[in-house]
Design an enzyme around this catalytic site. Structure first.
Site, mmCIF file in Angstrom:
data_model
loop_
_atom_site.group_PDB
_atom_site.id
_atom_site.type_symbol
_atom_site.label_atom_id
_atom_site.label_comp_id
_atom_site.label_asym_id
_atom_site.label_seq_id
_atom_site.Cartn_x
_atom_site.Cartn_y
_atom_site.Cartn_z
ATOM 1 N N LYS A 1 4.238 0.908 9.508
ATOM 2 C CA LYS A 1 4.382 2.159 8.772
ATOM 3 C C LYS A 1 3.782 3.327 9.539
ATOM 4 O O LYS A 1 4.299 4.430 9.487
ATOM 5 C CB LYS A 1 3.708 2.024 7.400
ATOM 6 C CG LYS A 1 4.594 1.316 6.395
ATOM 7 C CD LYS A 1 3.987 1.312 5.023
ATOM 8 C CE LYS A 1 2.968 0.215 4.894
ATOM 9 N NZ LYS A 1 2.538 -0.014 3.509
ATOM 10 N N GLU B 1 0.873 -1.164 0.000
ATOM 11 C CA GLU B 1 0.000 0.000 0.000
ATOM 12 C C GLU B 1 0.918 1.224 0.000
ATOM 13 O O GLU B 1 1.804 1.335 0.842
ATOM 14 C CB GLU B 1 -0.885 -0.004 1.260
ATOM 15 C CG GLU B 1 -1.823 1.176 1.251
ATOM 16 C CD GLU B 1 -2.776 1.209 2.441
ATOM 17 O OE1 GLU B 1 -2.799 0.251 3.226
ATOM 18 O OE2 GLU B 1 -3.497 2.220 2.545
ATOM 19 N N ARG C 1 5.003 -12.772 9.819
ATOM 20 C CA ARG C 1 5.602 -11.471 9.512
ATOM 21 C C ARG C 1 6.945 -11.368 10.226
ATOM 22 O O ARG C 1 7.165 -11.978 11.256
ATOM 23 C CB ARG C 1 4.539 -10.449 9.850
ATOM 24 C CG ARG C 1 4.711 -9.356 10.693
ATOM 25 C CD ARG C 1 3.502 -8.651 11.251
ATOM 26 N NE ARG C 1 2.515 -8.045 10.426
ATOM 27 C CZ ARG C 1 2.628 -7.046 9.547
ATOM 28 N NH1 ARG C 1 3.656 -6.475 9.275
ATOM 29 N NH2 ARG C 1 1.665 -6.552 8.897
HETATM 30 P P1 ATP Z 1 2.649 -2.178 8.055
HETATM 31 O O1 ATP Z 1 1.860 -2.973 9.046
HETATM 32 O O2 ATP Z 1 4.082 -2.038 8.375
HETATM 33 O O3 ATP Z 1 2.017 -0.895 7.707
HETATM 34 P P2 ATP Z 1 1.456 -3.474 5.882
HETATM 35 O O4 ATP Z 1 1.269 -4.933 5.950
HETATM 36 O O5 ATP Z 1 0.274 -2.624 6.094
HETATM 37 O O6 ATP Z 1 2.660 -3.088 6.778
HETATM 38 P P3 ATP Z 1 1.603 -3.357 3.064
HETATM 39 O O7 ATP Z 1 2.083 -2.248 2.234
HETATM 40 O O8 ATP Z 1 0.157 -3.666 3.078
HETATM 41 O O9 ATP Z 1 2.079 -3.047 4.539
HETATM 42 O O10 ATP Z 1 2.457 -4.657 2.803
HETATM 43 C C1 ATP Z 1 2.837 -5.129 1.538
HETATM 44 C C2 ATP Z 1 3.230 -6.567 1.675
HETATM 45 O O11 ATP Z 1 4.320 -6.696 2.561
HETATM 46 C C3 ATP Z 1 2.094 -7.388 2.238
HETATM 47 O O12 ATP Z 1 2.002 -8.579 1.496
HETATM 48 C C4 ATP Z 1 2.496 -7.638 3.652
HETATM 49 O O13 ATP Z 1 1.983 -8.844 4.121
HETATM 50 C C5 ATP Z 1 4.023 -7.649 3.554
HETATM 51 N N1 ATP Z 1 4.606 -7.254 4.834
HETATM 52 C C6 ATP Z 1 4.378 -6.123 5.533
HETATM 53 N N2 ATP Z 1 5.047 -6.122 6.684
HETATM 54 C C7 ATP Z 1 5.728 -7.286 6.738
HETATM 55 C C8 ATP Z 1 6.602 -7.908 7.693
HETATM 56 N N3 ATP Z 1 6.922 -7.306 8.840
HETATM 57 N N4 ATP Z 1 7.116 -9.116 7.394
HETATM 58 C C9 ATP Z 1 6.804 -9.721 6.244
HETATM 59 N N5 ATP Z 1 6.000 -9.209 5.314
HETATM 60 C C10 ATP Z 1 5.449 -8.010 5.552
HETATM 61 MG MG MG Z 2 -1.489 -3.084 4.765
#
Ligand code: ATP
Ligand code: MG
Length: 561
Positions: free
Chosen positions: A276, A42, A266
Site C-alpha cells: 500500500k 488497516e 502472501r
Molecule cells: P500492505 O503490505 O500491502 O500494506 P498489509 O498487510 O499492511 O498490506 P493490511 O491492511 O494490514 O495490509 O492487510 C489486511 C489483511 O490482508 C491482512 O490479514 C494481511 O495479511 C492480508 N494481506 C495483505 N496483503 C496480502 C497479500 N499480498 N496476500 C495475501 N494477503 C494479504
Molecule cells: Mg498491515
C-alpha cells in the site's frame, strides 16, 4: 450467503492446509466446532489483489463451514488512516461478493485493551519504559546475544500503574515513554524481548478523535481484538509466523479466549508492486491517475479495467493457499478474466487503427443489414444487425501490400471474408505522396452474403470491419504492464522500484466502433472481435465513448504451460 450443507464431506485431497486444520477442529469439537474468521484491513489505503486473496480465504472459509466472518478495521495507527479508505474497503469487499457478519474497529476496543494492559501491569507482566525507540533497538541484542535489560524493567507495580495512567492522561510527549511487556530478554525470538505494547502519539484518530494519546501496537491489539470477537481461526500472512508466540503469550497471560493464528504465503504477482505504501506513492506522485487507474493492482483498478468479481475469486482459488512465498504470473490473472468474459461478453466489431476500404461494385445508396451473433458461447444473448455499406474501415494490420506467405488477410489480388458480410477481393491500392496506403479498393462477391462462398471455394481469412457511414468514434485506452521487469522490488543498490515503471503502459487511440455501442453503459464488458475484451470506462460521456482494453484475446498463459 450460499453456504454448503455438508462441507465436511468435500473430497479430502482438495483441502488446503488451513481447511484441513479447520476440519480437524470441527471434528474435535474445539470452540464448540464453531468457525469464525475475520478480515482485518488497516484503513490506510485501497485494497489490492493480495487482499482479495485474503478476503476469499477468510470469507470463503466461513462460507464453506457455515461459520462467520467479521470485517475488522485495524485502526491503531491514527496518522495514516482515513474514512475514505474505510468506505473504499467496504465497497470493494461487497463488490467481490462477500458480506460480513459484523463490522468492528480495533478502536472500539481501546478501553478494553487499556484495562487489560493495566491487568498485565498488576500481574507484573508489563512495565513503563523511558527508553526511546532508538535505545530499545540499540539494546535488543542479537539472536545469540540477549538484550540488555532496560533500567526501568524493575519499576514497582504501583509506579507502573501511576505512570501508565499519566501516559493516558497526556502528561508526556510523543515517544517519551512506552509500555512494554515483560517477557524474555534472552529469547531467540526477538519479538519476545519485551516488545512495546503502547506508544504515546498525540494525534487525532479518524474515529476516536482526541480521546486517546496512547495507541496499542499491532501485536498487542490484534490478538486481543480477535479474542474479543470470539475468532476461532485468525488467518494471516507468513511474516506473522514469528509473531505467533507473542500473540499466544498475551492471550495466555490474560487468560482469555484463544484463537488459533495460522499463516499462509502472501500473494505476489509479477510485473507489479503490492504494498500500500508504494501504491500510495504512485498515486500521490501522479505516476497513475488514481487508486482506480486501470493499471493498478488494486481491486478498484481491476474493476475499472473490466475485471469481474468472479474472475478475481476464481484467480484466488487457482492460486491456492501456499506455505511458502512465491510469485504468481500476471498472465494467470489474465487467463481468469478471459475465461469469464468469454462466457459473458457480447461480441462487437471495433477498428482500432482504421484503413478505408471502398467496395467498388457495391451500390452507394445501399445499406445492407446483416445478422451478427452476440455470443457464440451463449445463444440466449441473441443476435443483432450490423450495417454494411460501400465504404467500410478495416484494421490497418489486416492489409499488407506485399504480404509474406501464409498471410490470410487482405492483400492485392487476395480474397478475404468480412465477418458476417461478404467475400471481397482487393483490386487497387491508393497511396498518398509519402507512399502511405490511404485507401484500398475491393470487389465484393454479391452472391456471398453472410460470408458463405457460393461455389465452395476456400477463403481462409476472416476480418472485422465497421461501416464508414454508421460507425461511431471512440477513445480506446490500451494498457500494458505497469512495470517493465518481473520483480520491480528486486533492484541493485541505488535503483528504485519506480525506475522500473513502464513508460508505455498506456496508449490512447481513436477507434471506430459499431453504432450498437452508442448507449453502452460505464462498466459494461464487450469482446471486440479478434482484438480482446474491452469495457466502457467510467470517464465515458454520451458524446464521447471511452473504452479500456481489459485484456487481449491471445492466451499467452495457456500456451506457456
Ligand atoms: P500492505 O503490505 O500491502 O500494506 P498489509 O498487510 O499492511 O498490506 P493490511 O491492511 O494490514 O495490509 O492487510 C489486511 C489483511 O490482508 C491482512 O490479514 C494481511 O495479511 C492480508 N494481506 C495483505 N496483503 C496480502 C497479500 N499480498 N496476500 C495475501 N494477503 C494479504
Ligand atoms: Mg498491515
Amino acid at each position: 450467503m450460499n453456504k454448503l450443507d455438508s462441507p465436511v464431506e468435500e473430497p479430502k485431497q482438495s483441502l488446503n492446509f488451513i481447511h484441513a486444520v479447520v476440519e480437524e477442529d470441527i471434528r474435535s469439537g474445539k470452540n464448540e466446532s464453531r468457525v469464525h474468521t475475520r478480515f482485518p484491513p488497516e484503513p490506510n489505503g485501497y485494497l489490492h489483489i493480495g487482499h482479495a486473496k485474503s478476503i476469499c480465504l477468510n470469507f470463503g472459509t466461513a462460507r464453506k463451514y457455515n461459520g462467520k466472518c467479521n470485517l475488522r478495521f485495524d485502526d491503531t495507527n491514527p496518522v495514516k488512516e482515513d474514512t475514505e479508505y474505510v468506505d473504499a474497503i467496504r465497497e470493494d469487499i461487497n463488490w467481490l461478493g462477500f458480506r460480513w457478519d459484523a463490522e468492528f474497529y480495533a478502536s472500539d476496543y481501546f478501553e478494553q485493551l487499556y484495562q487489560w494492559a493495566v491487568e498485565l501491569i498488576k500481574k507484573g507482566k508489563a512495565y513503563v519504559c523511558d527508553l526511546t525507540q532508538e535505545e530499545i533497538s540499540r539494546d535488543r541484542g542479537t539472536p545469540q546475544k540477549p538484550a540488555t535489560p532496560s533500567p526501568y524493567r524493575n519499576r514497582s507495580i504501583d509506579e507502573n500503574l501511576d505512570l501508565f495512567e499519566r501516559m493516558r492522561k497526556g502528561e508526556f510527549s510523543d515517544g517519551e515513554k512506552t509500555l512494554r511487556a515483560k517477557i524474555d530478554l534472552a529469547s531467540p525470538n526477538m519479538h519476545m524481548r519485551d516488545p512495546v505494547m503502547y506508544r504515546i502519539l498525540h494525534a487525532e484518530h479518524h474515529r476516536t478523535g482526541n480521546k486517546w494519546c496512547i495507541y496499542p501496537m499491532y501485536d498487542y491489539a490484534h490478538g486481543e481484538s480477535d479474542s474479543i470477537e470470539g475468532i476461532t481461526h485468525s488467518i494471516c500472512t507468513l511474516e506473522f509466523e514469528v509473531h505467533r508466540p507473542l500473540y499466544d503469550w498475551f492471550i495466555q497471560a490474560l487468560g482469555i479466549h484463544a484463537p488459533q493464528q495460522m499463516e499462509f504465503a502472501r500473494l505476489n504477482i509479477d510485473y507489479t508492486v503490492m504494498s500500500k505504501r508504494k501504491l500510495l506513492e504512485l498515486v500521490k506522485n501522479n505516476y497513475v491517475s488514481g487508486w482506480d487507474d486501470p493499471r493498478m493492482p488494486t481491486i478498484c483498478g481491476l474493476r475499472r479495467r473490466g475485471y469481474t468479481p468472479e474472475s478475481i475469486r476464481n484467480f484466488a482459488d487457482k492460486v491456492g493457499v501456499a506455505k511458502r512465498d512465491n510469485i504468481i504470473e500476471l498472465s494467470l490473472l489474465e487467463y481468469c478474466i478471459r475465461e469469464d468474459l468469454n462466457k459473458k461478453a457480447a461480441r462487437v466489431m471495433g477498428v482500432l487503427n482504421p484503413l478505408k476500404v471502398v467496395i467498388i461494385n457495391f451500390p452507394q445508396a445501399m445499406t445492407d443489414m446483416l445478422e451478427a451473433v452476440n455470443n457464440p458461447e451463449d445463444e440466449s444473448m441473441g443476435t443483432r444487425q450490423v450495417a454494411f455499406t460501400k465504404e467500410i474501415y478495416i484494421e490497418r494490420d489486416d492489409f499488407m501490400e506485399d504480404p509474406p506467405k501464409k498471410y490470410f488477410r487482405l492483400a492485392p489480388g487476395a480474397e478475404v471474408r468480412l465477418r458476417y458480410a461478404y467475400l471481397i477481393t482487393c483490386t487497387d491500392v491508393i497511396k498518398d505522396a509519402n507512399g502511405e496506403v490511404t485507401e484500398v479498393h475491393c470487389v465484393c462477391d454479391l452472391a456471398s452474403r453472410g460470408g458463405q462462398s457460393p461455389d465452395g471455394r476456400k477463403v481462409k481469412g476472416t476480418i472485422h470491419w465497421v461501416s464508414a457511414k454508421y460507425a461511431i468514434p471512440a477513445e480506446v485506452r490500451l494498457y500494458d504492464r505497469l512495470f517493465t521487469v518481473e520483480n520491480p522490488d528486486d533492484n541493485p543498490e541505488g535503483v528504485d522500484y519506480k525506475d522500473n515503471l513502464n513508460p508505455n503502459s498506456l496508449k490512447t487511440v481513436s477507434a471506430l466502433v459499431e453504432p450498437y455501442l452508442k448507449d453502452a453503459k460505464a462498466g459494461a464488458n464487450y469482446q471486440f472481435e479478434r482484438l480482446g475484451y474491452f469495457n466502457v470506462d467510467a470517464d465515458t460521456r454520451p458524446d464521447k465513448l471511452i473504452f479500456n482494453r481489459t485484456v487481449t484475446l491471445k492466451d499467452s498463459w495457456a500456451k506457456q504451460k
